[in-house]
Design a protein around this motif. Structure first.
Motif, PDB file in Angstrom:
ATOM      1  N   THR A   1      32.891  35.456  32.281  1.00 58.93           N
ATOM      2  CA  THR A   1      31.520  35.067  31.929  1.00 58.93           C
ATOM      3  C   THR A   1      30.802  36.201  31.202  1.00 58.93           C
ATOM      4  OG1 THR A   1      31.361  33.580  33.828  1.00 58.93           O
ATOM      5  CG2 THR A   1      29.289  34.316  32.847  1.00 58.93           C
ATOM      6  N   LYS A   2      30.994  37.421  31.699  1.00 56.57           N
ATOM      7  CA  LYS A   2      30.344  38.591  31.090  1.00 56.57           C
ATOM      8  C   LYS A   2      31.126  39.133  29.893  1.00 56.57           C
ATOM      9  CE  LYS A   2      30.455  40.652  35.064  1.00 56.57           C
ATOM     10  NZ  LYS A   2      30.315  41.651  36.164  1.00 56.57           N
ATOM     11  N   ASN A   3      32.338  38.591  29.698  1.00 55.13           N
ATOM     12  CA  ASN A   3      33.237  39.049  28.638  1.00 55.13           C
ATOM     13  C   ASN A   3      33.477  40.555  28.733  1.00 55.13           C
ATOM     14  OD1 ASN A   3      34.983  38.751  26.467  1.00 55.13           O
ATOM     15  ND2 ASN A   3      33.379  39.151  24.956  1.00 55.13           N
ATOM     16  N   THR A   4      33.768  40.989  29.956  1.00 55.14           N
ATOM     17  CA  THR A   4      34.050  42.395  30.195  1.00 55.14           C
ATOM     18  C   THR A   4      35.014  42.487  31.371  1.00 55.14           C
ATOM     19  OG1 THR A   4      33.053  44.553  30.621  1.00 55.14           O
ATOM     20  CG2 THR A   4      32.097  42.680  31.782  1.00 55.14           C
ATOM     21  N   VAL A   5      35.265  43.700  31.843  1.00 54.09           N
ATOM     22  CA  VAL A   5      36.035  43.895  33.068  1.00 54.09           C
ATOM     23  C   VAL A   5      35.235  44.772  34.007  1.00 54.09           C
ATOM     24  CG1 VAL A   5      38.317  43.558  32.035  1.00 54.09           C
ATOM     25  CG2 VAL A   5      37.304  45.844  32.063  1.00 54.09           C
ATOM     26  N   ASP A   6      35.454  44.613  35.294  1.00 53.24           N
ATOM     27  CA  ASP A   6      34.755  45.428  36.277  1.00 53.24           C
ATOM     28  C   ASP A   6      35.265  46.877  36.217  1.00 53.24           C
ATOM     29  OD1 ASP A   6      33.308  43.238  37.058  1.00 53.24           O
ATOM     30  OD2 ASP A   6      34.616  42.741  38.753  1.00 53.24           O
ATOM     31  N   ARG A   7      34.620  47.722  37.014  1.00 55.40           N
ATOM     32  CA  ARG A   7      34.938  49.147  36.998  1.00 55.40           C
ATOM     33  C   ARG A   7      36.429  49.408  37.206  1.00 55.40           C
ATOM     34  NH1 ARG A   7      34.464  54.076  34.989  1.00 55.40           N
ATOM     35  NH2 ARG A   7      34.821  55.715  36.520  1.00 55.40           N
ATOM     36  N   GLY A   8      37.037  48.716  38.160  1.00 55.84           N
ATOM     37  CA  GLY A   8      38.457  48.911  38.415  1.00 55.84           C
ATOM     38  C   GLY A   8      39.307  48.586  37.203  1.00 55.84           C
ATOM     39  N   GLY A   9      38.945  47.509  36.512  1.00 59.67           N
ATOM     40  CA  GLY A   9      39.673  47.128  35.312  1.00 59.67           C
ATOM     41  C   GLY A   9      39.560  48.171  34.211  1.00 59.67           C
ATOM     42  N   LEU A  10      38.375  48.764  34.085  1.00 59.18           N
ATOM     43  CA  LEU A  10      38.176  49.817  33.084  1.00 59.18           C
ATOM     44  C   LEU A  10      39.050  51.024  33.376  1.00 59.18           C
ATOM     45  CD1 LEU A  10      34.281  49.673  32.699  1.00 59.18           C
ATOM     46  CD2 LEU A  10      35.999  48.858  31.058  1.00 59.18           C
TER      47      LEU A  10
END
Length: 301
Positions: A241-250
């Motif tokens: 939905t946010k078209n991003t990844v959470d901190r862990g994904g980064l």
């Protein structure tokens, strides 16, 4: 007396119908687990059951795959957690690993094994411990499906097998108590359960240096074996939905860049999910479609 007898008969008939319905949906044949001092827990080997009308099988090494054979010449280790394991809601034939194996056989006329090494809430640390126990099965490639939550999820070895309903170690003799428990849980959640203040919970700081060691261990294993290691990052619905990844994904993404590990980030539709993160059969099919060209490219098929 006649009214009592009639009421007793109706109650017994109702109970019988509930029992038969529960058995039809496999509530006395859940997949079972073993506890482990090495990788926390694992599905019992050589299971073949039907749960919620889905066939659920494990081979002799507790993989959701067909038995391993000495004649297997090309082997992909598909490793991860419940996303690729599928759980009770995904039939064996609908798993991404099964679909990819069948498509590779259709296209090339030879068996390329896609061994599904996974379990609920596993992290890379669990996977590495499993491989240390059972070996690498002559692997030609390691393909990991990870999510942002895997980044800071070390093994804890808290008792879970036979303790929680998600990891049973035995089945009940009757199905109807399961239905009663499920029905009451639904009613309780809707009408009676009040919000409890969240207790303090120590969390690992979400910093790159705290990335679980399993990621680097899998990279090391692949380098020692001189085989490709590819990481597929599966985003949740909220991340999509946010078209991003959470901190862990980064942090996972940065780790892959630093160590020159090829990776891909998913782009899936919401109708491919069972919940916030787990895939339904349509999602498993989409995952298979994503994984197929990765395997073809890395194995140079």
């Amino acid at each position: 007396m006649k009214k009592i007898a009639l009421a007793t008969f109706i109650f017994c008939l109702f109970l019988l119908l509930v029992e038969l319905g529960g058995r039809y949906y496999g509530l006395t044949s859940y997949p079972l687990y073993d506890a482990s001092s090495e990788y926390e827990y694992l599905l019992k080997p050589n299971q073949d059951v039907r749960i919620y009308r889905n066939r659920f099988t494990t081979n002799e090494f507790s993989m959701r795959s067909a038995p391993v054979a000495k004649t297997d010449t090309l082997v992909v280790l598909l490793v991860g957690d419940s996303i690729i394991n599928g759980g009770n809601s995904i039939d064996q034939d609908s798993l991404a690993s099964t679909l990819v194996e069948k498509e590779l056989l259709r296209q090339y006329g030879k068996k390329v094994r896609v061994l599904n090494i996974s379990d609920k809430t596993w992290s890379p640390d669990n996977v590495v411990a499993y491989l240390k126990k059972f070996g690498v099965f002559g692997a030609d490639m390691i393909l990991m499906v990870a999510n942002s939550g895997d980044a800071f999820d070390p093994m804890t070895f808290q008792p879970i097998v036979g303790v929680t309903s998600t990891h049973p170690d035995k089945n009940d003799a009757f199905a109807w108590p399961k239905l009663v428990v499920k029905a009451w849980a639904t009613v309780e959640d809707r009408y009676f359960r009040s919000e409890e203040p969240a207790g303090k919970e120590e969390k690992i700081a979400e910093e790159p240096e705290n990335l679980v060691k399993g990621f680097s261990d899998l990279d090391s294993i692949s380098r020692q074996l001189k085989i490709p290691f590819f990481l597929y990052l599966h985003r949740s619905q909220s991340e999509l939905t946010k078209n991003t990844v959470d901190r862990g994904g980064l942090v996972i993404e940065e780790f892959c860049k630093k160590n020159q590990i090829p990776m891909r980030i998913n782009r899936m539709a919401f109708d491919m999910f069972n919940d916030e993160i787990h895939l339904n059969s349509k999602g498993q099919k989409a995952l298979a479609k994503d994984l197929l060209p990765i395997i073809q490219s890395e194995l140079k098929l």
